[in-house]
Design a protein around this motif. Structure first.
Motif, PDB file in Angstrom:
ATOM      1  N   TYR A 117      36.985  52.073 -16.011  1.00  0.00           N
ATOM      2  CA  TYR A 117      37.068  50.643 -16.046  1.00  0.00           C
ATOM      3  C   TYR A 117      38.331  50.124 -15.414  1.00  0.00           C
ATOM      4  O   TYR A 117      38.292  49.112 -14.493  1.00  0.00           O
ATOM      5  CB  TYR A 117      37.336  50.177 -17.518  1.00  0.00           C
ATOM      6  CG  TYR A 117      37.194  48.741 -17.787  1.00  0.00           C
ATOM      7  CD1 TYR A 117      36.274  47.842 -17.656  1.00  0.00           C
ATOM      8  CD2 TYR A 117      38.679  48.161 -18.158  1.00  0.00           C
ATOM      9  CE1 TYR A 117      36.465  46.491 -17.868  1.00  0.00           C
ATOM     10  CE2 TYR A 117      38.708  46.715 -18.242  1.00  0.00           C
ATOM     11  CZ  TYR A 117      37.743  45.851 -18.156  1.00  0.00           C
ATOM     12  OH  TYR A 117      37.903  44.300 -18.216  1.00  0.00           O
ATOM     13  N   THR A 119      40.097  51.372 -12.935  1.00  0.00           N
ATOM     14  CA  THR A 119      40.011  51.475 -11.433  1.00  0.00           C
ATOM     15  C   THR A 119      38.806  50.777 -10.873  1.00  0.00           C
ATOM     16  O   THR A 119      38.297  51.235  -9.569  1.00  0.00           O
ATOM     17  CB  THR A 119      40.146  52.927 -11.060  1.00  0.00           C
ATOM     18  OG1 THR A 119      39.251  53.642 -11.442  1.00  0.00           O
ATOM     19  CG2 THR A 119      41.462  53.423 -11.619  1.00  0.00           C
ATOM     20  N   ARG A 120      38.072  50.085 -11.457  1.00  0.00           N
ATOM     21  CA  ARG A 120      36.581  49.666 -10.891  1.00  0.00           C
ATOM     22  C   ARG A 120      36.784  48.956  -9.630  1.00  0.00           C
ATOM     23  O   ARG A 120      35.906  48.643  -9.011  1.00  0.00           O
ATOM     24  CB  ARG A 120      35.926  48.597 -12.182  1.00  0.00           C
ATOM     25  CG  ARG A 120      36.624  47.437 -12.593  1.00  0.00           C
ATOM     26  CD  ARG A 120      36.216  46.928 -13.665  1.00  0.00           C
ATOM     27  NE  ARG A 120      36.563  45.545 -14.139  1.00  0.00           N
ATOM     28  CZ  ARG A 120      37.739  45.473 -14.436  1.00  0.00           C
ATOM     29  NH1 ARG A 120      38.597  46.341 -14.868  1.00  0.00           N
ATOM     30  NH2 ARG A 120      38.285  44.269 -14.959  1.00  0.00           N
ATOM     31  N   HIS A 121      38.214  48.402  -9.466  1.00  0.00           N
ATOM     32  CA  HIS A 121      38.320  47.633  -8.378  1.00  0.00           C
ATOM     33  C   HIS A 121      38.477  48.495  -7.037  1.00  0.00           C
ATOM     34  O   HIS A 121      38.421  47.699  -5.896  1.00  0.00           O
ATOM     35  CB  HIS A 121      39.404  46.687  -8.371  1.00  0.00           C
ATOM     36  CG  HIS A 121      40.672  47.383  -8.709  1.00  0.00           C
ATOM     37  ND1 HIS A 121      41.100  47.951  -9.904  1.00  0.00           N
ATOM     38  CD2 HIS A 121      41.775  47.712  -7.761  1.00  0.00           C
ATOM     39  CE1 HIS A 121      42.040  48.548  -9.727  1.00  0.00           C
ATOM     40  NE2 HIS A 121      42.704  48.444  -8.461  1.00  0.00           N
ATOM     41  N   GLY A 125      34.632  52.314  -7.513  1.00  0.00           N
ATOM     42  CA  GLY A 125      34.321  51.696  -8.535  1.00  0.00           C
ATOM     43  C   GLY A 125      32.675  50.985  -8.657  1.00  0.00           C
ATOM     44  O   GLY A 125      32.030  51.094  -7.694  1.00  0.00           O
ATOM     45  N   GLN A 286      46.012  54.473  -4.534  1.00  0.00           N
ATOM     46  CA  GLN A 286      45.693  53.359  -5.587  1.00  0.00           C
ATOM     47  C   GLN A 286      45.676  53.947  -6.780  1.00  0.00           C
ATOM     48  O   GLN A 286      46.013  52.633  -7.725  1.00  0.00           O
ATOM     49  CB  GLN A 286      44.327  52.783  -4.852  1.00  0.00           C
ATOM     50  CG  GLN A 286      44.420  52.189  -3.661  1.00  0.00           C
ATOM     51  CD  GLN A 286      42.967  51.969  -2.997  1.00  0.00           C
ATOM     52  OE1 GLN A 286      42.242  52.300  -3.436  1.00  0.00           O
ATOM     53  NE2 GLN A 286      43.003  51.009  -1.727  1.00  0.00           N
ATOM     54  N   THR A 290      47.757  51.745  -9.688  1.00  0.00           N
ATOM     55  CA  THR A 290      46.969  51.293 -10.922  1.00  0.00           C
ATOM     56  C   THR A 290      47.528  51.677 -12.161  1.00  0.00           C
ATOM     57  O   THR A 290      47.766  50.908 -13.316  1.00  0.00           O
ATOM     58  CB  THR A 290      45.592  51.336 -10.650  1.00  0.00           C
ATOM     59  OG1 THR A 290      45.211  50.562  -9.402  1.00  0.00           O
ATOM     60  CG2 THR A 290      44.836  50.620 -11.848  1.00  0.00           C
TER      61      THR A 290
END
Length: 357
Positions: A117, A119-121, A125, A286, A290
């Motif tokens: 959730y 790292t869904r971007h 994801g 990333q 995050t």
């Protein structure tokens, strides 16, 4: 010179779970981690097997305080036992000097399903949601299931398919579902949706939340396991999996579905170079940003498990993250022990420089 106390002599404990007999009989030669022992020895590090159980935690504590580093291979859930006592012990050890990997607090950031959730971007994801309470799950999940097709429900901490379910609404009803547990040997069940939701309420205890992802229709094409040592790829595994796939036959005499064998590949395998570039150049940096993890804190060995997502406009494969394993990543490719040994050597030196500073 007494090498045990030489500043150049480095020692590491390889920690795994077991009973008193396993502890008594443990040697590098009879360990499933024998190749890791050999690789560490090749770079000048003495590795010792240490077997943990809550019944003899004090003895384990003394052993871990006597080494420079600790490599931990203990599942979140094993035969009904969790890491609820082990994790505080490892934090205590790390606070007193030895370096620990994977650090329990790093596992809580990246080795739990919530990472899907958070790292869904990223490019790995997808359609992912989080429920922070049983009430939220009860209120929000039914409409999401009806609107979006089959879903995969995952408890936050677990392994071996425990607490992972495929859920699909039955036709012509809003109240009945078909569910399939990812645990080996499970078979589809039909039940009221309310009953399934009630079954999942215990997941909000130790794990704290439930993660909900869209089911990936390309699941039959298998899972790619990308093995990482720190921030670098150490190899790949490709496996045709049975979890969340219906068994080939129904009835009490149907054979139990077994997972397919995992084909291991080194980091240079041509088939996976696009995924390697994504992991090393984009997704891992990333992920670190995050989750606020520095490179030196990434586990010595961890893996990211991918399913094939929808093909892009050019017909190329995409990949959807379904799990990160950081607590007990094993088995591993043949190339991984050497990568582990290099990372361990670097981390111990970094830890000792930080301690002397």
């Amino acid at each position: 010179m007494d090498t045990e106390h030489s500043p150049h002599h480095k020692t590491v404990a390889i920690l795994s779970r077991g009973d008193a007999t396993a502890r008594r009989d443990a040697t590098p030669q009879n360990s499933r981690f024998i190749r890791v022992f050999e690789a560490l020895s090749a770079v000048g590090i003495e590795a010792r097997p240490v077997v943990y159980d809550e019944a003899f935690a004090d003895a384990v504590r003394n052993e871990l305080l006597a080494v420079d580093g600790v490599l931990v291979w203990v599942d979140p859930i094993h035969q009904g036992k969790t890491r609820s006592a082990l994790d505080p012990l490892l934090r205590e050890i790390a606070a007193q000097g030895p370096w620990v990997s994977a650090d329990p607090d790093i596992i809580l950031k990246m080795g739990v399903k919530e990472v899907l959730y958070r790292t869904r971007h990223l490019g790995w994801g997808g359609d992912t949601h989080r429920y922070d309470s049983a009430d939220a799950f009860r209120i929000e999940f039914p409409s999401r299931l009806r609107a979006g097709g089959p879903r995969v429900i995952k408890q936050n901490r677990g392994n071996g398919g425990q607490g992972v379910w495929k859920v699909e609404a039955l036709p012509d009803t809003d109240t009945e579902v078909r569910v399939l547990h990812a645990l080996r040997g499970s078979r589809p069940e039909e039940m009221p949706l309310d009953s399934f939701i009630a079954r999942c309420e215990s997941y909000f205890g130790w794990g704290g939340c439930i993660i909900d992802q869209a089911f990936q229709p390309r699941l039959p094409e298998g899972m790619i396991r990308c093995y990482m040592s720190g921030s670098k790829v150490a190899g790949f595994g490709h496996q045709l999996i049975k979890a969340l796939m219906p068994p080939p036959a129904e009835g009490p005499d149907a054979p139990e579905a077994q997972p397919g064998s995992r084909m291991m590949h080194g980091p240079d395998a041509s088939l996976f170079q696009t995924l390697r570039r994504s992991m090393e150049d984009k997704w891992t940096p990333q992920l670190m940003e995050t989750l606020d993890i520095d490179e030196a804190s990434l586990p010595v060995i961890w893996d990211a498990d991918f399913l094939y997502g929808p093909r892009d406009s050019a017909g190329a494969d995409t990949h959807v993250l379904c799990e990160i394993n950081a607590s007990s990543c094993f088995a591993i490719p043949d190339e991984a022990p050497a990568a582990i040994a290099r990372t361990v050597k670097d981390r111990i030196l970094q830890n000792q420089r930080a301690g002397s500073g």
